[in-house]
Design a protein around this motif. Structure first.
Motif, PDB file in Angstrom:
ATOM      1  N   TYR A 484      15.864   1.389  -2.500  1.00  0.00           N
ATOM      2  CA  TYR A 484      14.533   1.815  -2.920  1.00  0.00           C
ATOM      3  C   TYR A 484      14.625   2.320  -4.351  1.00  0.00           C
ATOM      4  O   TYR A 484      15.684   2.771  -4.806  1.00  0.00           O
ATOM      5  CB  TYR A 484      13.969   2.894  -1.991  1.00  0.00           C
ATOM      6  N   ALA A 485      13.540   2.217  -5.059  1.00  0.00           N
ATOM      7  CA  ALA A 485      13.523   2.587  -6.474  1.00  0.00           C
ATOM      8  C   ALA A 485      13.489   4.104  -6.651  1.00  0.00           C
ATOM      9  O   ALA A 485      12.797   4.820  -5.905  1.00  0.00           O
ATOM     10  CB  ALA A 485      12.313   1.963  -7.151  1.00  0.00           C
ATOM     11  N   TYR A 486      14.232   4.585  -7.628  1.00  0.00           N
ATOM     12  CA  TYR A 486      14.191   6.002  -8.002  1.00  0.00           C
ATOM     13  C   TYR A 486      12.742   6.375  -8.337  1.00  0.00           C
ATOM     14  O   TYR A 486      12.089   5.733  -9.130  1.00  0.00           O
ATOM     15  CB  TYR A 486      15.079   6.218  -9.224  1.00  0.00           C
ATOM     16  N   GLY A 487      12.230   7.423  -7.677  1.00  0.00           N
ATOM     17  CA  GLY A 487      10.863   7.867  -7.915  1.00  0.00           C
ATOM     18  C   GLY A 487       9.825   7.254  -7.001  1.00  0.00           C
ATOM     19  O   GLY A 487       8.629   7.528  -7.144  1.00  0.00           O
ATOM     20  N   SER A 488      10.256   6.449  -6.029  1.00  0.00           N
ATOM     21  CA  SER A 488       9.318   5.825  -5.091  1.00  0.00           C
ATOM     22  C   SER A 488       9.181   6.688  -3.842  1.00  0.00           C
ATOM     23  O   SER A 488       9.791   7.753  -3.725  1.00  0.00           O
ATOM     24  CB  SER A 488       9.813   4.426  -4.715  1.00  0.00           C
ATOM     25  N   ARG A 489       8.393   6.203  -2.879  1.00  0.00           N
ATOM     26  CA  ARG A 489       8.231   6.895  -1.604  1.00  0.00           C
ATOM     27  C   ARG A 489       9.430   6.690  -0.686  1.00  0.00           C
ATOM     28  O   ARG A 489       9.559   7.352   0.336  1.00  0.00           O
ATOM     29  CB  ARG A 489       6.980   6.411  -0.884  1.00  0.00           C
ATOM     30  N   GLY A 490      10.294   5.754  -1.041  1.00  0.00           N
ATOM     31  CA  GLY A 490      11.425   5.414  -0.181  1.00  0.00           C
ATOM     32  C   GLY A 490      11.454   3.918   0.049  1.00  0.00           C
ATOM     33  O   GLY A 490      10.752   3.148  -0.626  1.00  0.00           O
ATOM     34  N   PRO A 491      12.241   3.440   1.004  1.00  0.00           N
ATOM     35  CA  PRO A 491      12.327   2.004   1.270  1.00  0.00           C
ATOM     36  C   PRO A 491      10.978   1.402   1.638  1.00  0.00           C
ATOM     37  O   PRO A 491      10.128   2.056   2.271  1.00  0.00           O
ATOM     38  CB  PRO A 491      13.295   1.924   2.455  1.00  0.00           C
ATOM     39  N   ALA A 492      10.781   0.147   1.256  1.00  0.00           N
ATOM     40  CA  ALA A 492       9.530  -0.551   1.582  1.00  0.00           C
ATOM     41  C   ALA A 492       9.337  -0.662   3.089  1.00  0.00           C
ATOM     42  O   ALA A 492       8.204  -0.750   3.567  1.00  0.00           O
ATOM     43  CB  ALA A 492       9.543  -1.941   0.938  1.00  0.00           C
ATOM     44  N   GLU A 493      10.434  -0.633   3.844  1.00  0.00           N
ATOM     45  CA  GLU A 493      10.360  -0.769   5.304  1.00  0.00           C
ATOM     46  C   GLU A 493       9.907   0.511   6.002  1.00  0.00           C
ATOM     47  O   GLU A 493       9.737   0.523   7.230  1.00  0.00           O
ATOM     48  CB  GLU A 493      11.734  -1.160   5.856  1.00  0.00           C
ATOM     49  N   LEU A 494       9.703   1.589   5.249  1.00  0.00           N
ATOM     50  CA  LEU A 494       9.394   2.869   5.872  1.00  0.00           C
ATOM     51  C   LEU A 494       8.090   2.842   6.656  1.00  0.00           C
ATOM     52  O   LEU A 494       8.011   3.351   7.781  1.00  0.00           O
ATOM     53  CB  LEU A 494       9.345   3.974   4.811  1.00  0.00           C
ATOM     54  N   ASP A 495       7.038   2.254   6.077  1.00  0.00           N
ATOM     55  CA  ASP A 495       5.747   2.227   6.766  1.00  0.00           C
ATOM     56  C   ASP A 495       5.856   1.531   8.117  1.00  0.00           C
ATOM     57  O   ASP A 495       5.305   1.993   9.122  1.00  0.00           O
ATOM     58  CB  ASP A 495       4.700   1.530   5.897  1.00  0.00           C
ATOM     59  N   GLU A 496       6.563   0.425   8.143  1.00  0.00           N
ATOM     60  CA  GLU A 496       6.714  -0.316   9.398  1.00  0.00           C
ATOM     61  C   GLU A 496       7.558   0.476  10.394  1.00  0.00           C
ATOM     62  O   GLU A 496       7.309   0.444  11.603  1.00  0.00           O
ATOM     63  CB  GLU A 496       7.366  -1.680   9.122  1.00  0.00           C
ATOM     64  N   PHE A 497       8.550   1.211   9.881  1.00  0.00           N
ATOM     65  CA  PHE A 497       9.412   2.011  10.765  1.00  0.00           C
ATOM     66  C   PHE A 497       8.604   3.094  11.470  1.00  0.00           C
ATOM     67  O   PHE A 497       8.686   3.243  12.702  1.00  0.00           O
ATOM     68  CB  PHE A 497      10.546   2.640   9.955  1.00  0.00           C
ATOM     69  N   VAL A 498       7.821   3.869  10.725  1.00  0.00           N
ATOM     70  CA  VAL A 498       7.056   4.952  11.366  1.00  0.00           C
ATOM     71  C   VAL A 498       5.958   4.384  12.255  1.00  0.00           C
ATOM     72  O   VAL A 498       5.633   4.955  13.303  1.00  0.00           O
ATOM     73  CB  VAL A 498       6.485   5.943  10.322  1.00  0.00           C
ATOM     74  N   LYS A 499       5.403   3.242  11.871  1.00  0.00           N
ATOM     75  CA  LYS A 499       4.392   2.592  12.708  1.00  0.00           C
ATOM     76  C   LYS A 499       4.996   2.157  14.024  1.00  0.00           C
ATOM     77  O   LYS A 499       4.365   2.292  15.098  1.00  0.00           O
ATOM     78  CB  LYS A 499       3.793   1.398  11.968  1.00  0.00           C
ATOM     79  N   SER A 500       6.215   1.624  13.993  1.00  0.00           N
ATOM     80  CA  SER A 500       6.865   1.173  15.217  1.00  0.00           C
ATOM     81  C   SER A 500       7.165   2.323  16.170  1.00  0.00           C
ATOM     82  O   SER A 500       7.390   2.111  17.363  1.00  0.00           O
ATOM     83  CB  SER A 500       8.166   0.432  14.881  1.00  0.00           C
ATOM     84  N   HIS A 501       7.170   3.554  15.644  1.00  0.00           N
ATOM     85  CA  HIS A 501       7.398   4.731  16.486  1.00  0.00           C
ATOM     86  C   HIS A 501       6.114   5.525  16.706  1.00  0.00           C
ATOM     87  O   HIS A 501       6.159   6.722  17.035  1.00  0.00           O
ATOM     88  CB  HIS A 501       8.482   5.615  15.873  1.00  0.00           C
ATOM     89  N   GLY A 502       4.973   4.865  16.510  1.00  0.00           N
ATOM     90  CA  GLY A 502       3.722   5.449  16.972  1.00  0.00           C
ATOM     91  C   GLY A 502       2.795   6.017  15.941  1.00  0.00           C
ATOM     92  O   GLY A 502       1.631   6.294  16.239  1.00  0.00           O
ATOM     93  N   TYR A 503       3.254   6.216  14.686  1.00  0.00           N
ATOM     94  CA  TYR A 503       2.377   6.851  13.711  1.00  0.00           C
ATOM     95  C   TYR A 503       1.254   5.897  13.321  1.00  0.00           C
ATOM     96  O   TYR A 503       1.496   4.745  12.962  1.00  0.00           O
ATOM     97  CB  TYR A 503       3.152   7.275  12.461  1.00  0.00           C
ATOM     98  N   ASP A 504       0.026   6.377  13.396  1.00  0.00           N
ATOM     99  CA  ASP A 504      -1.165   5.560  13.146  1.00  0.00           C
ATOM    100  C   ASP A 504      -1.856   6.033  11.872  1.00  0.00           C
ATOM    101  O   ASP A 504      -2.342   7.152  11.799  1.00  0.00           O
ATOM    102  CB  ASP A 504      -2.126   5.676  14.338  1.00  0.00           C
ATOM    103  N   ARG A 505      -1.894   5.148  10.871  1.00  0.00           N
ATOM    104  CA  ARG A 505      -2.549   5.485   9.612  1.00  0.00           C
ATOM    105  C   ARG A 505      -3.925   4.833   9.507  1.00  0.00           C
ATOM    106  O   ARG A 505      -4.567   4.883   8.465  1.00  0.00           O
ATOM    107  CB  ARG A 505      -1.685   5.044   8.429  1.00  0.00           C
ATOM    108  N   THR A 506      -4.393   4.226  10.582  1.00  0.00           N
ATOM    109  CA  THR A 506      -5.686   3.551  10.566  1.00  0.00           C
ATOM    110  C   THR A 506      -6.807   4.523  10.207  1.00  0.00           C
ATOM    111  O   THR A 506      -6.921   5.606  10.789  1.00  0.00           O
ATOM    112  CB  THR A 506      -5.985   2.942  11.952  1.00  0.00           C
ATOM    113  N   ASN A 507      -7.615   4.141   9.257  1.00  0.00           N
ATOM    114  CA  ASN A 507      -8.762   4.949   8.819  1.00  0.00           C
ATOM    115  C   ASN A 507      -8.369   6.314   8.271  1.00  0.00           C
ATOM    116  O   ASN A 507      -9.193   7.227   8.195  1.00  0.00           O
ATOM    117  CB  ASN A 507      -9.765   5.160   9.970  1.00  0.00           C
ATOM    118  N   ALA A 508      -7.103   6.463   7.910  1.00  0.00           N
ATOM    119  CA  ALA A 508      -6.653   7.756   7.370  1.00  0.00           C
ATOM    120  C   ALA A 508      -6.866   7.769   5.860  1.00  0.00           C
ATOM    121  O   ALA A 508      -5.954   7.598   5.070  1.00  0.00           O
ATOM    122  CB  ALA A 508      -5.191   7.995   7.711  1.00  0.00           C
TER     123      ALA A 508
END
Length: 524
Positions: A484-508
């Motif tokens: 992941y790039a210095y200064g980013s939110r982290g790896p690009a795969e992070l959103d999919e990882f937290v989504k796969s464990h239940g976190y819902d960002r829909t309409n957030a």
């Protein structure tokens, strides 16, 4: 009626009377000058140290008394009034320095003679010659220092307390070895294993929030909570500490201790009382319910150069230029008990990210049969740092003629609500707990053992692959370290990882209005 400060002062007096000697081991090091001495000064300034206190610094470095005083006061925050400056001068008068080796009995005996002389000069009666030893030292010398202290400097005319800094070992085996060696020298109730996160205001507030509010206690389980995220973000990389960091990695450095301590407070059952052992009993019970973390429940990353900043492998102090040590990790913990079965606890920690932040985010389940089907989930957020806050995201009608449902907040921002109060440094709070003989916010030996069992299998897999890569061998494909790039939110795969464990960002689409570093809710 006594004030809260007077009550704390009375507790210290009940434990130690009017006298104590605090011995700072490793007094010339960074930890001592940046954290230990400023914390001791804070306690002195606010009247929490016993009246007849003396602080003795001990280290291998040879320096004059004046050099010592300049070193230990350079990180004390400057005051703009004469009273503050006067307090610093008074503080200097109650401290002294002894230079000596850590592996020679004669050196330790020299320290003991200096402490005895101070006790005699202060006319402390037998039975009140209390000694507190603060080990502001690297873990490699914990055991020889503890042996030297017990053999030569242990007091027999008062209480003795030993403060040990993390890391407490590297895995289950080394941690158990350290616990065994310390246990041979000191009783468990004399040992205070300090994890400074347990001294942070918002972490200490978790129990009050959970068990003093009926509306939280009734929804604190798998029937209402879908997932929990505990996030630690630093905006800087290793930057000259790569050699040290490569031996530990982000999991040992932050997750096995700081974040797991927060998890245990969030997840434990209600203790039978606020007694220290009752609290620690429940923490141990919940840790024993957590399965060891597997690679399937882990996302590991390492930062690369970006925005003019070097990547981890470009750190000049890093010897292994093929290192596979994670600088970022997202791990899903599963608690196998009646309260939490099926609720993932997602620990996330990383260096060289986009902001500085530590927080707990509890996301509740969707409303069953929701009349307003497009509404977002409720969330409770506890911001540990910076700028402590608690806020609740909930759904509300858009004011005015519209009937649209929007997300808003119930917000308790400490810097806005408690303008008259000053929140002490975590070290200051924890050293006060040592003076009060309160073990609530310190790690017990069986708690440490349970914590390491959760992480050790994963750490051994990472260490094994890292060793092979350092030797120039094929490290295998079963350990994926993404970048992941210095200064980013982290790896690009992070959103999919937290989504796969239940976190819902829909309409957030909601952003917390009082957030001070960057837009909060949609950047996790």
């Amino acid at each position: 009626m006594a004030t809260p400060i007077e009550l704390l002062q009375n507790e210290v007096k009940a434990e130690l009377g009017d006298s104590v000697t605090i011995i700072v081991l490793g007094a010339s090091g960074d930890l001592a000058k940046k954290k230990t001495y400023p914390a001791l000064f804070g306690l002195f300034r606010n009247g929490f140290l016993p009246k007849n206190t003396h602080i003795v610094g001990y280290a291998r470095t040879g320096m004059s008394h004046q050099d010592y005083l300049e070193r230990i006061t350079q990180y004390i925050k400057p005051g703009d009034n004469n009273e503050h400056k006067s307090k610093i001068e008074e503080f200097k008068k109650i401290t002294s320095y002894v230079s000596g080796l850590y592996d020679k009995d004669e050196a330790w005996q020299g320290l003991d003679n200096a402490v005895k002389k101070s006790e005699n000069d202060r006319k402390i009666p037998s039975g009140n010659k209390h000694r507190i030893f603060y080990m502001a030292l690297p873990p490699s010398i914990f055991i020889p220092v503890a042996k030297g202290v017990k053999k030569n400097v242990y007091g027999h005319e008062g209480v003795n307390r030993l403060i040990v800094e993390k890391p407490f070992g590297m895995d289950s085996e080394s941690s158990n070895h350290l616990a065994h060696e310390l246990g041979q020298l000191f009783k468990e109730d004399e040992i205070y294993r300090i994890d400074h996160y347990l001294g942070k205001e918002m972490v200490k507030n978790v129990m009050n929030m959970r068990f003093a509010n009926i509306f939280f206690s009734n929804v604190w389980d798998r029937n209402y909570i879908d997932n929990v995220q505990i996030t630690f973000k630093e905006p800087f990389g290793t930057e000259g500490r790569g050699g040290y960091f490569d031996d530990f990695g982000i999991i040992r450095d932050v997750m096995q201790n700081h974040l797991l301590q927060v998890l245990s407070l969030i997840a434990m059952e209600r203790p039978i009382s606020t007694d220290a052992e009752a609290i620690r009993d429940e923490k141990v019970k919940v840790l024993k319910c957590i399965s060891p973390i597997s690679l399937d429940d882990a996302l590991l990353g390492q930062y690369v150069a970006a925005n003019g900043k070097p990547g981890y492998l470009e750190d000049e102090t890093l010897k292994n230029k093929e290192s596979r040590t994670p600088t970022f990790a997202a791990l899903a913990c599963h608690i196998n008990n009646e309260r939490w079965e099926g609720v993932p606890f997602i620990l996330k920690a990383g260096k060289a990210l986009n902001e500085a932040k530590v927080e707990v985010r509890i996301q509740f389940r969707h409303v069953p049969g929701n009349l307003y089907g497009g509404s977002a989930r409720n969330e409770l957020v506890m911001r540990i740092q910076p700028k402590e806050a608690v806020y609740m995201k909930f759904n509300n009608k858009q004011p005015g003629l519209s009937y649209q449902t929007i997300q808003t907040d119930l917000d308790l921002s400490y810097h806005k609500r408690y303008t008259e109060l000053s929140i002490p440094d975590a070290y200051e709070s924890l050293i006060l707990d040592v003076l009060r003989n309160d073990h609530s916010n310190f790690v017990r030996d069986d708690e440490l053992e349970a914590a390491w069992k959760i992480f050790t299998p994963l750490l051994h897999k990472i260490d094994g692959k890292n060793k092979k890569s350092a030797e120039g061998k094929d490290s295998g494909d079963d350990l994926k370290i993404t970048t992941y790039a210095y200064g980013s939110r982290g790896p690009a795969e992070l959103d999919e990882f937290v989504k796969s464990h239940g976190y819902d960002r829909t309409n957030a689409h909601y952003s917390w209005p009082h957030q001070s570093v960057a837009a909060l809710s949609n950047k996790l």
